[in-house]
Motif scaffolding. Structure first.
Motif, PDB file in Angstrom:
ATOM      1  N   GLY A  77       0.838  -1.194   0.000  1.00 25.49           N
ATOM      2  CA  GLY A  77       0.000   0.000   0.000  1.00 25.49           C
ATOM      3  C   GLY A  77       0.871   1.241   0.000  1.00 25.49           C
ATOM      4  N   ARG A  78       0.238   2.366   0.194  1.00 24.82           N
ATOM      5  CA  ARG A  78       0.955   3.641   0.308  1.00 24.82           C
ATOM      6  C   ARG A  78       0.400   4.428   1.469  1.00 24.82           C
ATOM      7  N   GLN A  79       1.271   4.774   2.384  1.00 30.81           N
ATOM      8  CA  GLN A  79       0.924   5.644   3.501  1.00 30.81           C
ATOM      9  C   GLN A  79       2.047   6.659   3.613  1.00 30.81           C
ATOM     10  N   ALA A  80       1.817   7.841   3.031  1.00 28.53           N
ATOM     11  CA  ALA A  80       2.855   8.880   2.947  1.00 28.53           C
ATOM     12  C   ALA A  80       4.078   8.285   2.257  1.00 28.53           C
ATOM     13  N   GLN A  81       5.251   8.315   2.899  1.00 31.99           N
ATOM     14  CA  GLN A  81       6.460   7.770   2.277  1.00 31.99           C
ATOM     15  C   GLN A  81       6.609   6.270   2.516  1.00 31.99           C
TER      16      GLN A  81
END
Length: 99
Positions: free
Chosen positions: A63-67
């Motif tokens: 996934g993507r959570q900020a960086q």
């Protein structure tokens, strides 16, 4: 990808003990590549390659959570393996007497 190709990719991914250990870790919840790397004496690029193999087999998604790009386990390919193995249930069942 055909069902046979998918199963081949899953079995190839599971053939490596490092990748199996990573999957075991992911049963506890999401983890970053850095967290997956902690128990191993491997570089981050090497761990990333293992994650990519798992992702190509459909076992892991990122996934993507900020960086951050946390990895999580996808159970569907493992269910497909169980379904495939069902055809061998009778053969694997304990029997009395010689085979």
């Amino acid at each position: 990808m055909s069902r046979d190709d998918q199963l081949n990719a899953v079995f190839a991914a599971l053939a490596d003990p490092t990748r199996r250990a990573m999957l075991a870790r992911l049963t506890e919840g999401e983890a970053t590549v850095g967290e997956l790397a902690e128990p191993f004496d491997l570089t981050l690029p090497t761990v990333s390659k293992h994650v990519k193999v798992l992702a190509r087999a459909g076992l892991v998604e990122q996934g993507r959570q900020a960086q951050w790009r946390p990895c999580r386990l996808r159970p569907e390919p493992l269910r497909d393996v169980l379904t495939w193995m069902e055809q061998y249930r009778e053969f694997l069942a304990p029997r009395s007497g010689p085979r």
